[in-house]
Motif scaffolding. Structure first.
Motif, PDB file in Angstrom:
ATOM      1  N   PRO A 123       0.819  -1.208   0.000  1.00 47.71           N
ATOM      2  CA  PRO A 123       0.000   0.000   0.000  1.00 47.71           C
ATOM      3  C   PRO A 123       0.858   1.265   0.000  1.00 47.71           C
ATOM      4  O   PRO A 123       0.340   2.345   0.127  1.00 47.71           O
ATOM      5  CB  PRO A 123      -0.837  -0.138   1.273  1.00 47.71           C
ATOM      6  CG  PRO A 123      -0.257  -1.268   2.035  1.00 47.71           C
ATOM      7  CD  PRO A 123       0.816  -1.925   1.256  1.00 47.71           C
ATOM      8  N   PHE A 124       2.173   1.164  -0.130  1.00 43.99           N
ATOM      9  CA  PHE A 124       3.030   2.348  -0.218  1.00 43.99           C
ATOM     10  C   PHE A 124       3.915   2.183  -1.450  1.00 43.99           C
ATOM     11  O   PHE A 124       4.044   1.092  -1.995  1.00 43.99           O
ATOM     12  CB  PHE A 124       3.887   2.483   1.048  1.00 43.99           C
ATOM     13  CG  PHE A 124       4.595   1.224   1.428  1.00 43.99           C
ATOM     14  CD1 PHE A 124       5.835   0.903   0.908  1.00 43.99           C
ATOM     15  CD2 PHE A 124       3.990   0.323   2.305  1.00 43.99           C
ATOM     16  CE1 PHE A 124       6.473  -0.271   1.257  1.00 43.99           C
ATOM     17  CE2 PHE A 124       4.623  -0.855   2.654  1.00 43.99           C
ATOM     18  CZ  PHE A 124       5.872  -1.159   2.121  1.00 43.99           C
TER      19      PHE A 124
ATOM     20  N   PHE B 229       3.394  -6.056   7.265  1.00 41.82           N
ATOM     21  CA  PHE B 229       2.253  -5.211   7.621  1.00 41.82           C
ATOM     22  C   PHE B 229       1.008  -5.550   6.798  1.00 41.82           C
ATOM     23  O   PHE B 229       0.038  -4.810   6.798  1.00 41.82           O
ATOM     24  CB  PHE B 229       2.676  -3.740   7.411  1.00 41.82           C
ATOM     25  CG  PHE B 229       1.649  -2.742   7.838  1.00 41.82           C
ATOM     26  CD1 PHE B 229       1.038  -2.825   9.082  1.00 41.82           C
ATOM     27  CD2 PHE B 229       1.273  -1.712   6.987  1.00 41.82           C
ATOM     28  CE1 PHE B 229       0.083  -1.889   9.467  1.00 41.82           C
ATOM     29  CE2 PHE B 229       0.328  -0.779   7.368  1.00 41.82           C
ATOM     30  CZ  PHE B 229      -0.274  -0.860   8.612  1.00 41.82           C
ATOM     31  N   GLY B 230       1.015  -6.679   6.067  1.00 42.28           N
ATOM     32  CA  GLY B 230      -0.101  -6.995   5.163  1.00 42.28           C
ATOM     33  C   GLY B 230      -1.438  -7.131   5.863  1.00 42.28           C
ATOM     34  O   GLY B 230      -2.412  -6.447   5.521  1.00 42.28           O
ATOM     35  N   THR B 231      -1.505  -7.984   6.872  1.00 42.71           N
ATOM     36  CA  THR B 231      -2.790  -8.239   7.519  1.00 42.71           C
ATOM     37  C   THR B 231      -3.170  -7.096   8.455  1.00 42.71           C
ATOM     38  O   THR B 231      -4.333  -6.684   8.500  1.00 42.71           O
ATOM     39  CB  THR B 231      -2.753  -9.595   8.240  1.00 42.71           C
ATOM     40  OG1 THR B 231      -2.583 -10.595   7.221  1.00 42.71           O
ATOM     41  CG2 THR B 231      -4.020  -9.871   9.015  1.00 42.71           C
ATOM     42  N   LEU B 232      -2.191  -6.547   9.164  1.00 40.91           N
ATOM     43  CA  LEU B 232      -2.531  -5.434  10.063  1.00 40.91           C
ATOM     44  C   LEU B 232      -3.003  -4.213   9.268  1.00 40.91           C
ATOM     45  O   LEU B 232      -3.856  -3.453   9.742  1.00 40.91           O
ATOM     46  CB  LEU B 232      -1.334  -5.095  10.960  1.00 40.91           C
ATOM     47  CG  LEU B 232      -1.094  -6.132  12.076  1.00 40.91           C
ATOM     48  CD1 LEU B 232       0.238  -5.865  12.779  1.00 40.91           C
ATOM     49  CD2 LEU B 232      -2.231  -6.139  13.101  1.00 40.91           C
ATOM     50  N   ALA B 233      -2.490  -4.032   8.044  1.00 40.86           N
ATOM     51  CA  ALA B 233      -2.986  -2.930   7.199  1.00 40.86           C
ATOM     52  C   ALA B 233      -4.462  -3.147   6.888  1.00 40.86           C
ATOM     53  O   ALA B 233      -5.264  -2.202   6.900  1.00 40.86           O
ATOM     54  CB  ALA B 233      -2.173  -2.833   5.912  1.00 40.86           C
TER      55      ALA B 233
ATOM     56  N   ARG C 153      11.119  -5.649  10.386  1.00 46.35           N
ATOM     57  CA  ARG C 153      11.664  -4.359   9.913  1.00 46.35           C
ATOM     58  C   ARG C 153      10.842  -3.848   8.726  1.00 46.35           C
ATOM     59  O   ARG C 153      10.512  -2.670   8.639  1.00 46.35           O
ATOM     60  CB  ARG C 153      13.123  -4.538   9.467  1.00 46.35           C
ATOM     61  CG  ARG C 153      14.097  -4.520  10.610  1.00 46.35           C
ATOM     62  CD  ARG C 153      15.535  -4.345  10.105  1.00 46.35           C
ATOM     63  NE  ARG C 153      16.438  -4.808  11.125  1.00 46.35           N
ATOM     64  CZ  ARG C 153      17.016  -6.011  11.155  1.00 46.35           C
ATOM     65  NH1 ARG C 153      16.838  -6.865  10.173  1.00 46.35           N
ATOM     66  NH2 ARG C 153      17.790  -6.345  12.157  1.00 46.35           N
ATOM     67  N   GLN C 154      10.518  -4.783   7.804  1.00 43.07           N
ATOM     68  CA  GLN C 154       9.716  -4.380   6.639  1.00 43.07           C
ATOM     69  C   GLN C 154       8.343  -3.877   7.078  1.00 43.07           C
ATOM     70  O   GLN C 154       7.825  -2.895   6.567  1.00 43.07           O
ATOM     71  CB  GLN C 154       9.497  -5.580   5.689  1.00 43.07           C
ATOM     72  CG  GLN C 154      10.751  -6.130   5.063  1.00 43.07           C
ATOM     73  CD  GLN C 154      11.427  -5.121   4.158  1.00 43.07           C
ATOM     74  OE1 GLN C 154      10.778  -4.449   3.375  1.00 43.07           O
ATOM     75  NE2 GLN C 154      12.731  -4.989   4.297  1.00 43.07           N
ATOM     76  N   GLY C 155       7.769  -4.600   8.028  1.00 40.16           N
ATOM     77  CA  GLY C 155       6.441  -4.224   8.514  1.00 40.16           C
ATOM     78  C   GLY C 155       6.458  -2.850   9.154  1.00 40.16           C
ATOM     79  O   GLY C 155       5.599  -2.000   8.880  1.00 40.16           O
TER      80      GLY C 155
ATOM     81  N   GLY D  32       1.851   6.034   7.600  1.00 37.59           N
ATOM     82  CA  GLY D  32       1.357   6.927   8.661  1.00 37.59           C
ATOM     83  C   GLY D  32       0.452   6.217   9.659  1.00 37.59           C
ATOM     84  O   GLY D  32      -0.410   6.844  10.270  1.00 37.59           O
ATOM     85  N   ILE D  33       0.659   4.903   9.815  1.00 35.30           N
ATOM     86  CA  ILE D  33      -0.207   4.152  10.743  1.00 35.30           C
ATOM     87  C   ILE D  33       0.639   3.649  11.914  1.00 35.30           C
ATOM     88  O   ILE D  33       1.686   3.020  11.714  1.00 35.30           O
ATOM     89  CB  ILE D  33      -0.875   2.962  10.002  1.00 35.30           C
ATOM     90  CG1 ILE D  33      -1.727   3.505   8.848  1.00 35.30           C
ATOM     91  CG2 ILE D  33      -1.723   2.125  10.960  1.00 35.30           C
ATOM     92  CD1 ILE D  33      -2.188   2.462   7.873  1.00 35.30           C
ATOM     93  N   LYS D  34       0.166   3.912  13.102  1.00 28.59           N
ATOM     94  CA  LYS D  34       0.932   3.555  14.303  1.00 28.59           C
ATOM     95  C   LYS D  34       0.724   2.081  14.630  1.00 28.59           C
ATOM     96  O   LYS D  34      -0.410   1.657  14.892  1.00 28.59           O
ATOM     97  CB  LYS D  34       0.460   4.429  15.473  1.00 28.59           C
ATOM     98  CG  LYS D  34       1.157   4.126  16.778  1.00 28.59           C
ATOM     99  CD  LYS D  34       0.563   4.966  17.901  1.00 28.59           C
ATOM    100  CE  LYS D  34       1.129   4.565  19.251  1.00 28.59           C
ATOM    101  NZ  LYS D  34       0.946   3.176  19.622  1.00 28.59           N
ATOM    102  N   VAL D  35       1.806   1.316  14.591  1.00 28.65           N
ATOM    103  CA  VAL D  35       1.744  -0.106  14.951  1.00 28.65           C
ATOM    104  C   VAL D  35       2.969  -0.423  15.800  1.00 28.65           C
ATOM    105  O   VAL D  35       4.072   0.053  15.499  1.00 28.65           O
ATOM    106  CB  VAL D  35       1.783  -1.022  13.688  1.00 28.65           C
ATOM    107  CG1 VAL D  35       1.661  -2.488  14.087  1.00 28.65           C
ATOM    108  CG2 VAL D  35       0.683  -0.654  12.699  1.00 28.65           C
TER     109      VAL D  35
END
Ligand SMILES: C[S@@+](CC[C@H](N)C(=O)[O-])C[C@H]1O[C@@H](n2cnc3c(N)ncnc32)[C@H](O)[C@@H]1O
Length: 375
Positions: free
Chosen positions: A13-14, A214-218, A240-242, A250-253
């Motif tokens: 998504p980026f 970050f696939g599923t958390l996105a 690190r990638q996530g 811009g999403i806090k995880v």
């Protein structure tokens, strides 16, 4: 290089680095081949299976037959392999699975300078965190498996983030047609559809063990933008990638290096747990301990949503053979053993309530098992 000069990626998504033309062309060829084989060719293999009297007999009462799964699968495999079309499908599947790395790694290497410049682009912090813990023991099954035939496994190449994010992801996987994923399936939408299986309208804190990147958390963020997100995994590279992906968006995880069996989260501290494509990468005992840990950290009344390829009992015998094939031929040592189990029954035994198992897609995938901690 600036963020604005980077190409859009259809899968991450980026924005990310693009491969050079030759590398892209090689990957696009593999993506086309895989989706053609899994779509058109496999339809014919299914027709061959159903036209075989033994195949048709096996398909009747497939889930209820009173034989161990190993015997049922062996019989179905014998029928499947009588079809030249099925054998061709498998040959091409194996070819693509290997070639994505044989072609993808040199294609990435050719863009090393651009990749390094990409990683050096400053990111406006989103407030998330990355906590690596080199002291946690990495189980041998994880470090010694070349998952999906990836040379060296998840952490085997420092630029796998680019190989996957710029090559295999957007040019091959995006078209579906591998493992349980049907040709034409939209992987990003599938994750969103899975996140929608949480039964409540909003959640405070959602935890993903085995989050990889970050696939599923996105996807969870899209469905529950208000939720606080925490992801953990064993692989430093994926974490690190996530972290980088989430911050870029811009999403806090909060990403943490943890074993799914020992999250170190307080008991009764999360409202939801999601597990996506985790179960089939862990042995049975590790899966059971992971479910116990999820139950421990969930607040009373909290929900678990789990999605993985379907159990053998939930699919047509040819599809069971296709899923079983990944174990031997695509670096998935636990695919078969974890498909033999009815995880809904295991969850009930462990103390989950309101347990349900169902499918939300074609050929049994995505398959959902969900349940809650007693209130
Ligand atoms: C197929 S990937 C799925 C990643 C992610 N859930 C997603 O949706 O993309 C499986 C992940 O499980 C992780 N994993 C396997 N065993 C684990 C364990 N015991 N604890 C934490 N993560 C584990 C792997 O490192 C890998 O990232």
């Amino acid at each position: 290089m600036t963020n604005a000069s980077l190409p859009e990626s259809p899968i991450t998504p980026f924005k990310t680095v693009s491969l050079a033309q030759r590398g892209r062309a090689g990957m696009e060829f593999l993506g086309s081949l895989q989706s053609f084989v899994a779509g058109t060719v496999r339809q014919r293999a299914r027709a061959d299976f159903n036209a075989d009297p033994e195949g048709a007999a096996l398909a009747q009462n497939w889930a209820q037959r009173n034989e161990p799964w190993s015997e049922r699968i062996a019989k179905a495999k014998a029928v499947a392999e009588r079809s030249t079309t099925y054998r061709y499908d498998r040959l091409m599947q194996r070819y693509v699975a290997e070639e994505v790395y044989t072609k993808g790694i040199p294609a990435t290497e050719a863009r090393r300078a651009e990749a390094e410049a990409f990683y050096a682009i400053p990111i406006k912090p989103a407030g998330g965190s990355l906590e690596l813990d080199p002291s946690i023991p990495i189980p041998k099954y994880h470090s010694e498996t070349e998952w999906h035939l990836m040379p060296g496994g998840w952490d085997g190449y420092d630029l796998y983030g680019i190989t996957m994010g710029s090559g295999v992801g957007p040019l091959v996987f995006v078209r579906g047609g591998f493992a349980a994923v049907e040709a034409g399936d939209d992987l990003r939408q599938q994750r969103i559809d899975v996140a929608k299986q949480f039964p409540k309208k909003s959640y405070g804190r959602i935890y993903e063990p085995g989050c990889g990147g970050f696939g599923t958390l996105a996807a969870v963020h899209k469905v529950f933008p208000e939720a606080e997100l925490v992801g953990s995994d064993l692989s430093p590279h994926l974490l690190r990638q996530g972290h980088m992906g989430a911050e870029r968006m811009g999403i806090k995880v909060d990403f943490k290096q943890r074993d799914a069996r020992d999250t170190k989260e307080p008991s009764n501290s999360v409202d939801g747990v999601i597990m996506y494509a985790l179960q089939h990468e862990m042995p049975i005992d590790v899966n059971i301990d992971t479910l116990k840990e999820a139950l421990r950290i969930l607040k009373p009344g909290g929900d678990l949503v789990m999605s993985d390829p379907p159990p053998f009992a939930a699919v047509h015998p040819l599809q069971a053979v296709v899923l079983d094939w990944d174990t031997e031929h695509r670096g998935e040592p636990f695919f078969t053993v974890t498909r033999e189990v009815e995880w809904a029954d295991v969850m009930k035994e462990l103390g989950f309530v309101n347990v349900e198992a169902y499918t939300i897609g074609a050929q049994g995938y995505p398959y959902i098992v969900r349940g809650s901690k007693p209130a």
